[in-house]
Write a protein that holds these residues in place. Structure first.
Motif, mmCIF file in Angstrom:
data_model
loop_
_atom_site.group_PDB
_atom_site.id
_atom_site.type_symbol
_atom_site.label_atom_id
_atom_site.label_comp_id
_atom_site.label_asym_id
_atom_site.label_seq_id
_atom_site.Cartn_x
_atom_site.Cartn_y
_atom_site.Cartn_z
ATOM 1 N N GLN A 254 0.840 -1.186 0.000
ATOM 2 C CA GLN A 254 0.000 0.000 0.000
ATOM 3 C C GLN A 254 0.882 1.244 0.000
ATOM 4 O OE1 GLN A 254 -3.415 -0.189 -0.265
ATOM 5 N NE2 GLN A 254 -2.957 -2.386 -0.471
ATOM 6 N N PRO A 255 0.647 2.191 -0.937
ATOM 7 C CA PRO A 255 1.483 3.403 -0.975
ATOM 8 C C PRO A 255 1.274 4.255 0.273
ATOM 9 C CG PRO A 255 -0.388 3.627 -2.461
ATOM 10 C CD PRO A 255 -0.422 2.207 -1.967
ATOM 11 N N VAL A 256 2.371 4.816 0.771
ATOM 12 C CA VAL A 256 2.332 5.642 1.970
ATOM 13 C C VAL A 256 2.958 6.992 1.648
ATOM 14 C CG1 VAL A 256 3.176 5.905 4.336
ATOM 15 C CG2 VAL A 256 2.452 3.659 3.517
ATOM 16 N N LYS A 257 2.269 8.070 1.988
ATOM 17 C CA LYS A 257 2.819 9.409 1.837
ATOM 18 C C LYS A 257 3.468 9.815 3.149
ATOM 19 C CE LYS A 257 1.744 14.119 0.392
ATOM 20 N NZ LYS A 257 0.711 15.054 -0.106
ATOM 21 N N LEU A 258 4.730 10.245 3.057
ATOM 22 C CA LEU A 258 5.476 10.595 4.258
ATOM 23 C C LEU A 258 5.184 12.028 4.670
ATOM 24 C CD1 LEU A 258 8.910 8.944 3.418
ATOM 25 C CD2 LEU A 258 7.043 8.029 4.793
ATOM 26 N N ARG A 259 4.825 12.197 5.950
ATOM 27 C CA ARG A 259 4.576 13.516 6.533
ATOM 28 C C ARG A 259 5.360 13.575 7.846
ATOM 29 N NH1 ARG A 259 -0.073 11.026 5.557
ATOM 30 N NH2 ARG A 259 -0.372 10.707 7.801
ATOM 31 N N GLY A 260 6.402 14.377 7.877
ATOM 32 C CA GLY A 260 7.212 14.340 9.083
ATOM 33 C C GLY A 260 8.060 15.563 9.299
ATOM 34 N N SER A 261 9.077 15.389 10.156
ATOM 35 C CA SER A 261 9.862 16.525 10.610
ATOM 36 C C SER A 261 11.207 16.034 11.126
ATOM 37 C CB SER A 261 9.112 17.245 11.735
ATOM 38 O OG SER A 261 9.912 18.254 12.315
ATOM 39 N N ASN A 262 12.142 16.968 11.263
ATOM 40 C CA ASN A 262 13.346 16.692 12.039
ATOM 41 C C ASN A 262 12.984 16.602 13.516
ATOM 42 O OD1 ASN A 262 15.022 16.818 9.801
ATOM 43 N ND2 ASN A 262 15.435 18.993 10.065
ATOM 44 N N HIS A 263 13.713 15.769 14.249
ATOM 45 C CA HIS A 263 13.476 15.663 15.690
ATOM 46 C C HIS A 263 14.828 15.601 16.397
ATOM 47 C CE1 HIS A 263 12.693 13.374 19.492
ATOM 48 N NE2 HIS A 263 11.770 14.303 19.573
ATOM 49 N N HIS A 264 15.116 16.600 17.217
ATOM 50 C CA HIS A 264 16.386 16.659 17.931
ATOM 51 C C HIS A 264 16.184 16.188 19.370
ATOM 52 C CE1 HIS A 264 18.524 18.847 14.729
ATOM 53 N NE2 HIS A 264 17.346 19.386 14.502
ATOM 54 N N GLU A 265 17.056 15.286 19.797
ATOM 55 C CA GLU A 265 16.970 14.753 21.150
ATOM 56 C C GLU A 265 17.550 15.776 22.119
ATOM 57 O OE1 GLU A 265 19.535 11.391 22.543
ATOM 58 O OE2 GLU A 265 17.628 10.327 22.519
ATOM 59 N N VAL A 266 16.677 16.612 22.665
ATOM 60 C CA VAL A 266 17.150 17.691 23.533
ATOM 61 C C VAL A 266 16.012 18.110 24.470
ATOM 62 C CG1 VAL A 266 16.485 19.518 21.913
ATOM 63 C CG2 VAL A 266 18.339 19.933 23.549
ATOM 64 N N TYR A 267 16.398 18.566 25.672
ATOM 65 C CA TYR A 267 15.420 19.031 26.662
ATOM 66 C C TYR A 267 15.993 20.294 27.307
ATOM 67 C CZ TYR A 267 11.682 18.581 30.104
ATOM 68 O OH TYR A 267 10.555 18.783 30.864
ATOM 69 N N PRO A 268 15.146 21.290 27.626
ATOM 70 C CA PRO A 268 15.665 22.592 28.047
ATOM 71 C C PRO A 268 16.606 22.562 29.243
ATOM 72 C CG PRO A 268 13.327 22.757 27.534
ATOM 73 C CD PRO A 268 13.670 21.308 27.462
ATOM 74 N N THR A 269 16.332 21.725 30.248
ATOM 75 C CA THR A 269 17.135 21.762 31.472
ATOM 76 C C THR A 269 18.187 20.664 31.554
ATOM 77 O OG1 THR A 269 15.461 20.436 32.622
ATOM 78 C CG2 THR A 269 15.282 22.841 32.787
ATOM 79 N N THR A 270 18.152 19.702 30.634
ATOM 80 C CA THR A 270 19.104 18.587 30.714
ATOM 81 C C THR A 270 19.891 18.375 29.433
ATOM 82 O OG1 THR A 270 17.370 17.008 30.087
ATOM 83 C CG2 THR A 270 17.733 17.362 32.452
ATOM 84 N N GLY A 271 19.654 19.172 28.404
ATOM 85 C CA GLY A 271 20.403 19.053 27.163
ATOM 86 C C GLY A 271 20.084 17.779 26.407
ATOM 87 N N ARG A 272 21.134 17.079 25.971
ATOM 88 C CA ARG A 272 20.959 15.868 25.176
ATOM 89 C C ARG A 272 20.484 14.675 26.012
ATOM 90 N NH1 ARG A 272 21.210 15.313 19.470
ATOM 91 N NH2 ARG A 272 22.562 16.941 18.636
ATOM 92 N N SER A 273 20.540 14.787 27.310
ATOM 93 C CA SER A 273 20.082 13.706 28.185
ATOM 94 C C SER A 273 18.609 13.924 28.499
ATOM 95 C CB SER A 273 20.916 13.687 29.472
ATOM 96 O OG SER A 273 20.558 12.601 30.278
ATOM 97 N N VAL A 274 17.744 13.263 27.737
ATOM 98 C CA VAL A 274 16.311 13.534 27.813
ATOM 99 C C VAL A 274 15.682 12.742 28.960
ATOM 100 C CG1 VAL A 274 14.132 13.405 26.544
ATOM 101 C CG2 VAL A 274 16.254 14.000 25.350
ATOM 102 N N PRO A 275 14.887 13.385 29.831
ATOM 103 C CA PRO A 275 14.272 12.676 30.959
ATOM 104 C C PRO A 275 13.352 11.544 30.507
ATOM 105 C CG PRO A 275 14.112 15.053 31.245
ATOM 106 C CD PRO A 275 14.587 14.827 29.846
ATOM 107 N N ALA A 276 13.170 10.575 31.394
ATOM 108 C CA ALA A 276 12.314 9.426 31.099
ATOM 109 C C ALA A 276 10.895 9.894 30.803
ATOM 110 C CB ALA A 276 12.316 8.460 32.283
ATOM 111 N N GLY A 277 10.283 9.287 29.789
ATOM 112 C CA GLY A 277 8.907 9.601 29.433
ATOM 113 C C GLY A 277 8.743 10.649 28.362
#
Length: 296
Positions: A254-277
């Motif tokens: 089945q053909p699928v149309k891709l709809r998406g975005s860049n996603h950077h692993e980052v959080y305001p207070t912890t940087g690249r170490s993203v909190p659980a959840g």
């Protein structure tokens, strides 16, 4: 630093400070000079029921050039701040208390090649992802790849397994069962014997997986050595076949149309170490926005 320096530092407790792991050091107020290694230390005791097993250290990420010591002995190193690595500690672990030391080099070659700190606009050094010990029997799976392929009518499928082993001779028993609330649902496969390496198992008319119908199966693999089950692995899988034809993507024909975005692993207070959840919440938000693709 060499291990003698680390022992000297540890004897002077004022030079050691608590730090949260996972976490970046710069997000917790620590400064490390470029080209300098910072050391982390922790003592641990091996559980008594791990006797006779192979003991491993799994580092999900150390940024970005790591050296690992156990009880004063160098046991391994790894370069690359975003990739996990495992080290076999079996020959270095001792009864009672063990001392683990991990050094992380600030602004290493790996960091410069990735432009990581430069792109983040702050030092990314530290241990940004989890670390754990685990034990396995002498005979155990070291690799598992699962592939599902359909026939030309897109009705019946083949479950392909690619496996690798460590330790002595063993055989694999494969079971497959539909995951649903009805626990009485019949199993598709029960203790089907397959060889180590490559195996192909026919599956009649499996329920297909797609984003709107996420039908899943529970795959169970038992490692049998010396007539005893020494390891059991379970994994949820879906029967789906992904293909690119020309400039189109197909999922189960089945053909699928891709709809998406860049996603950077980052959080305001912890940087690249993203909190659980947070990862799950991000996915939920993207799903509510009808996105079906993330570029990480």
């Amino acid at each position: 630093p060499d291990i003698a320096q680390l022992e000297n530092f540890k004897s002077q407790s004022a030079q050691w400070a608590d730090i949260k792991v996972p976490g970046e050091w710069s997000m917790q107020g620590f400064e490390v000079k470029p080209g300098t290694a910072a050391a982390y230390t922790r003592d641990f005791t091996v559980p008594a029921d791990w006797s006779g097993k192979n003991i491993f250290l799994r580092c999900d990420a150390v940024y970005s050039d790591a050296v690992v010591y156990l009880n004063g002995k160098k046991v391994g190193k790894h370069s690359g701040g975003f990739t996990p690595f495992d080290l076999d500690l079996s020959s270095s672990v001792q009864p009672g208390t063990n001392q683990l030391v991990i050094t992380a080099l600030n602004e290493s070659v790996a960091d410069k090649l990735a432009s990581g700190s430069r792109y983040a606009c702050h030092q990314l050094g530290g241990i940004p992802r989890g670390i754990r010990l685990y034990a396995l029997p002498p005979s155990h799976l070291t690799g598992l790849r699962v592939i599902t392929k359909f026939d030309s009518a897109w009705e019946n499928a083949t479950l392909e397994l690619e496996t690798s082993m460590a330790g002595g001779p063993a055989e694999l028993l494969v079971s497959l069962k539909r995951t649903q609330s009805d626990q009485s649902a019949p199993s598709v496969l029960t203790d089907h014997k397959v060889p180590i390496g490559s195996a192909s198992i026919p599956v009649s008319r499996p329920a297909k997986w797609d984003p709107e119908h996420p039908n899943l199966y529970l795959l169970t693999i038992k490692v049998v050595a010396g007539g005893k089950t020494v390891q059991t692995i379970t994994q949820r899988i879906g029967f789906r076949q992904i293909e690119v034809r020309g400039n189109q993507l197909f999922v189960n024909n089945q053909p699928v149309k891709l709809r998406g975005s860049n996603h950077h692993e980052v959080y305001p207070t912890t940087g690249r170490s993203v909190p659980a959840g947070i990862h799950r919440r991000d996915i939920e938000l993207f799903r509510e926005g009808n996105a079906n693709l993330l570029r990480t």
